[in-house]
Structures are given as structure tokens and as C-alpha cells.
Design a protein around this motif. Structure first.
Motif, PDB file in Angstrom:
ATOM      1  N   ALA A   1     -32.151  -7.572  23.245  1.00 29.72           N
ATOM      2  CA  ALA A   1     -33.276  -6.653  23.169  1.00 29.72           C
ATOM      3  C   ALA A   1     -33.187  -5.781  21.926  1.00 29.72           C
ATOM      4  O   ALA A   1     -32.119  -5.240  21.601  1.00 29.72           O
ATOM      5  N   ASP A   2     -34.298  -5.666  21.222  1.00 34.09           N
ATOM      6  CA  ASP A   2     -34.398  -4.730  20.104  1.00 34.09           C
ATOM      7  C   ASP A   2     -34.736  -3.343  20.649  1.00 34.09           C
ATOM      8  O   ASP A   2     -35.095  -3.183  21.825  1.00 34.09           O
ATOM      9  N   PHE A   3     -34.644  -2.341  19.761  1.00 33.57           N
ATOM     10  CA  PHE A   3     -34.971  -0.972  20.186  1.00 33.57           C
ATOM     11  C   PHE A   3     -35.640  -0.243  19.034  1.00 33.57           C
ATOM     12  O   PHE A   3     -35.122  -0.199  17.920  1.00 33.57           O
ATOM     13  N   PHE A   4     -36.807   0.324  19.353  1.00 32.26           N
ATOM     14  CA  PHE A   4     -37.599   1.068  18.368  1.00 32.26           C
ATOM     15  C   PHE A   4     -37.626   2.530  18.801  1.00 32.26           C
ATOM     16  O   PHE A   4     -38.275   2.895  19.777  1.00 32.26           O
TER      17      PHE A   4
ATOM     18  N   CYS B   1     -31.561  -5.512  17.271  1.00 30.36           N
ATOM     19  CA  CYS B   1     -31.544  -4.559  16.166  1.00 30.36           C
ATOM     20  C   CYS B   1     -32.251  -3.278  16.609  1.00 30.36           C
ATOM     21  O   CYS B   1     -33.039  -3.282  17.553  1.00 30.36           O
ATOM     22  N   MET B   2     -31.960  -2.181  15.910  1.00 33.96           N
ATOM     23  CA  MET B   2     -32.617  -0.912  16.213  1.00 33.96           C
ATOM     24  C   MET B   2     -33.222  -0.334  14.946  1.00 33.96           C
ATOM     25  O   MET B   2     -32.581  -0.282  13.904  1.00 33.96           O
ATOM     26  N   VAL B   3     -34.475   0.127  15.063  1.00 34.59           N
ATOM     27  CA  VAL B   3     -35.137   0.886  14.010  1.00 34.59           C
ATOM     28  C   VAL B   3     -35.256   2.333  14.468  1.00 34.59           C
ATOM     29  O   VAL B   3     -35.697   2.610  15.593  1.00 34.59           O
TER      30      VAL B   3
ATOM     31  N   THR C   1     -29.251   7.712  25.043  1.00 30.61           N
ATOM     32  CA  THR C   1     -28.338   6.711  25.606  1.00 30.61           C
ATOM     33  C   THR C   1     -28.849   6.025  26.877  1.00 30.61           C
ATOM     34  O   THR C   1     -28.746   4.790  26.991  1.00 30.61           O
ATOM     35  N   PRO C   2     -29.431   6.755  27.853  1.00 23.68           N
ATOM     36  CA  PRO C   2     -29.885   6.050  29.072  1.00 23.68           C
ATOM     37  C   PRO C   2     -30.980   5.012  28.824  1.00 23.68           C
ATOM     38  O   PRO C   2     -31.196   4.137  29.665  1.00 23.68           O
ATOM     39  N   HIS C   3     -31.658   5.097  27.704  1.00 26.41           N
ATOM     40  CA  HIS C   3     -32.763   4.178  27.406  1.00 26.41           C
ATOM     41  C   HIS C   3     -32.321   2.963  26.592  1.00 26.41           C
ATOM     42  O   HIS C   3     -33.110   2.027  26.417  1.00 26.41           O
ATOM     43  N   LEU C   4     -31.110   2.976  26.074  1.00 24.28           N
ATOM     44  CA  LEU C   4     -30.647   1.933  25.163  1.00 24.28           C
ATOM     45  C   LEU C   4     -30.344   0.629  25.876  1.00 24.28           C
ATOM     46  O   LEU C   4     -29.874   0.634  27.015  1.00 24.28           O
TER      47      LEU C   4
END
Length: 209
Positions: free
Chosen positions: A4-7, A93-95, A200-203
């Protein structure tokens, strides 16, 4: 393997410290995840209409609010299409983005344009996984801005802008978006810790390792 990516979007009044926190947060996650982390910002200078918007913010040119709102929406669409989406390609990846749609809802919903109008202009914008609003007292923001060499378009009337941010946060939440609010009045290390705690809880799992 697909991950999963994270924006992530960081928002706040000018002087809230969000740009410094964005840089430090990027360094924090780059330390363990390297090139899987990218920091970006809006308005995005290299993207279409970027320098035009910067000229308006520096008060070098005068433009109508509607024209500026259209410029922001165009800049955002190009930024997402050519920079953010290719980076978030499903490989984990994270943006981290310094300002996004929340700022447009605040600063462009005036002079005959409602938040709903601004929302419509940005209908195709990628949805953040989390937006963090760094809430700072207007007096604190003003004191921090006093050291800047040049005042920009939205640096005044900070009490009013802060109130509009909370209106816009309610608007985003009503449209199903996740927004966390953290106290950004403390020192930089304290604020960074608060941002990480809210984030952190959303990552996804790979970012919590």
C-alpha cells in the motif's frame, strides 16, 4: 509484492511550521525507507501555472480570486498527474505534500466562490490517505512571520484564516476525508513528535516497521 502507498498532506497557517515539519518528517522516514519517501509541495513551481501563482502570492501581479482558484486547480492536476501518481505506483511508497486541497478550500472560497465551487474545481484531485492540520495560535504565527523578508498575499488576518480552516476541515470530513488536528504551538521537536503520533495509526504496516 504489491504494498500500500500512502499520501500524506500537511496543512496550516503560514508560520505554523509545516514546511520545517515536512522536511523533518521526510528525513525521519527516509532514514529507514530511503527512496520510497518523497517530499513535495503546492503550489508546485515546476508544474503548469506554478510561477504564475507564486507571482500572485508575492503580490507582483494582481489576479481575480476565480482566476487564482483555476490556476491552483490546474497546477494541482498537473502536479498529481506527472509527479505524485507515478511515484505512488503500488510498490509501497509515501508522498508527503506541504499544502493541498484544504488550503484551496480556505483561501479561494471568497469573492463569490463557495467551498463547494472550489471543491468542484478540484474534483479530480487525488484523495489523501491523511491530512494533518497543524493548529497554531494566530499570535504565534504572526510572530514567526515577522522575521520573513517579504509578506505574502495571505499573511494577514490570521484569526479569520484559522477560523476558515476549521470550516474547511468540517467540509472535508463531511466528504469522507480523514483530517487530524494537532497543536503546533510548541517547539519543533515536540510538534514533530505530535505529528508522528497522529500519523502512525493510519500508516500501512511497512511504514510502521
Amino acid at each position: 509484492m504489491t504494498q500500500a502507498d500512502f499520501f500524506l498532506v500537511l496543512e496550516g497557517l503560514d508560520g505554523s511550521g509545516k514546511s520545517e515539519i515536512s522536511r523533518r518528517l521526510t528525513a525521519h522516514y527516509t532514514g529507514t525507507h530511503g527512496e520510497r519517501i518523497m517530499l513535495t509541495y503546492e503550489p508546485y513551481d515546476p508544474s503548469v501555472a506554478g510561477e504564475y501563482i507564486r507571482q500572485a502570492l508575492r503580490k507582483e501581479i494582481a489576479v481575480s480570486n476565480r482566476t487564482l482558484a483555476l490556476a491552483y486547480a490546474l497546477n494541482r492536476a498537473d502536479h498529481i498527474e506527472r509527479v505524485v501518481t507515478p511515484f505512488l505506483s503500488g510498490q509501497g511508497c509515501m508522498v508527503i505534500c506541504d499544502r493541498y486541497v484544504l488550503s484551496s478550500l480556505v483561501y479561494q472560497s471568497t469573492d463569490g466562490m463557495s467551498m463547494a465551487d472550489v471543491w468542484t474545481l478540484n474534483a479530480g484531485a487525488r484523495r489523501p490517505d491523511l491530512t494533518i492540520f497543524m493548529d497554531v495560535h494566530p499570535e504565534t504565527s504572526a510572530a514567526r512571520l515577522a522575521g520573513r523578508p517579504q509578506r505574502e498575499l495571505f499573511d494577514d488576518e490570521l484569526d479569520g484564516w484559522r477560523a476558515k480552516y476549521f470550516d474547511a476541515i468540517r467540509f472535508l470530513r463531511e466528504h469522507g476525508q480523514t483530517v487530524a488536528v494537532i497543536d503546533a504551538n510548541g517547539g519543533i521537536d515536540e510538534v514533530l513528535a505530535a505529528v508522528i503520533a497522529a500519523l502512525t495509526p493510519h500508516l500501512p504496516a511497512w511504514l510502521r516497521d
